[in-house]
Design an enzyme around this catalytic site. Sequence first.
Site, PDB file in Angstrom:
ATOM      1  N   ASP A  24      49.896  67.613 -72.334  1.00 12.84           N
ATOM      2  CA  ASP A  24      49.033  66.438 -72.373  1.00 12.84           C
ATOM      3  C   ASP A  24      48.508  66.144 -73.766  1.00 12.84           C
ATOM      4  O   ASP A  24      48.200  67.052 -74.540  1.00 12.84           O
ATOM      5  CB  ASP A  24      47.849  66.630 -71.415  1.00 12.84           C
ATOM      6  CG  ASP A  24      48.292  66.701 -69.969  1.00 12.84           C
ATOM      7  OD1 ASP A  24      49.082  65.831 -69.571  1.00 12.84           O
ATOM      8  OD2 ASP A  24      47.872  67.618 -69.252  1.00 12.84           O
ATOM      9  N   GLU A  77      49.485  60.962 -58.904  1.00 13.96           N
ATOM     10  CA  GLU A  77      49.408  62.385 -59.227  1.00 13.96           C
ATOM     11  C   GLU A  77      47.967  62.693 -59.626  1.00 13.96           C
ATOM     12  O   GLU A  77      47.421  62.099 -60.552  1.00 13.96           O
ATOM     13  CB  GLU A  77      50.410  62.789 -60.304  1.00 13.96           C
ATOM     14  CG  GLU A  77      50.431  61.983 -61.567  1.00 13.96           C
ATOM     15  CD  GLU A  77      51.387  62.554 -62.616  1.00 13.96           C
ATOM     16  OE1 GLU A  77      51.449  63.787 -62.782  1.00 13.96           O
ATOM     17  OE2 GLU A  77      52.063  61.756 -63.278  1.00 13.96           O
TER      18      GLU A  77
END
Length: 256
Positions: free
Chosen positions: A59, A48
């Site tokens: 994140d 990815e």
Amino acid sequence: MDLAIELKRRLNTKPILLMTHLVLGYPSLAVNREMIAQMAANGVDCIELQIPFSEPIADGPVILKASQQSLEAGIKVEDCFRFGQEMAAEFPSVRFLFMTYYNIVFKYGEEAFLRRTKEIGFWGTIIPDLPPEEGATYLATSEDLGLAPIQFFTPTSTDERMREVAALAKGFMYCVARRGVTGKQTTFDDSLATYLTRCRKATDLPLAVGFGISSRDDVAMLQGKADMAVIGTATIKLVDAQGPEAVGPFIAGLLG
């Protein structure tokens, strides 16, 4: 070929698959290229490629910092598409997906973004901040183009919610191993095993497990419970500490 069929085919000869993650432009596209070459050479199945965004809400601090530094260095969405096209052509054994946030897709134009993703040879997209209820056109366009719009299971998902999400998914299900953001260590205990059993009952798509997977022991623990281990923050930390040449041995050791 359908991504789910392709992954299941690979599972005929592998106990578990690997998906890796990197932030495009961090620390540079040249280093990204070297990382991908080493990942491909050591049998990574999916990669990815994250298009940096200023507010990557899923994140943790390592990937947040990488995204910020990439943006500060001037990375553009067009750079990501061009680089992605080069990588898909150079490493045909890898199934590439774009990971980003919906603001990037919306600003580019949803249909244009997905069409371009397909044209450069990618297999799907991962957009963690787009709930399926708000992504009807994204899901429909992905279906029309033959792209996999990857969906998420989380430990807080009810069985009913899992079935609802799985019905809209293609390619594989991304099973978030724990609550919170990426990067923190995940504890492999009975609760994780129970969660993955619930995930398995909800879908016949392959299960990819991410958030905190960082070692050979982690990957070994997932064998028999999931189909693909997702390695993200650990690789970025490794490159920061030892340089991109350390990526190949690290990936090889995950399954060795």
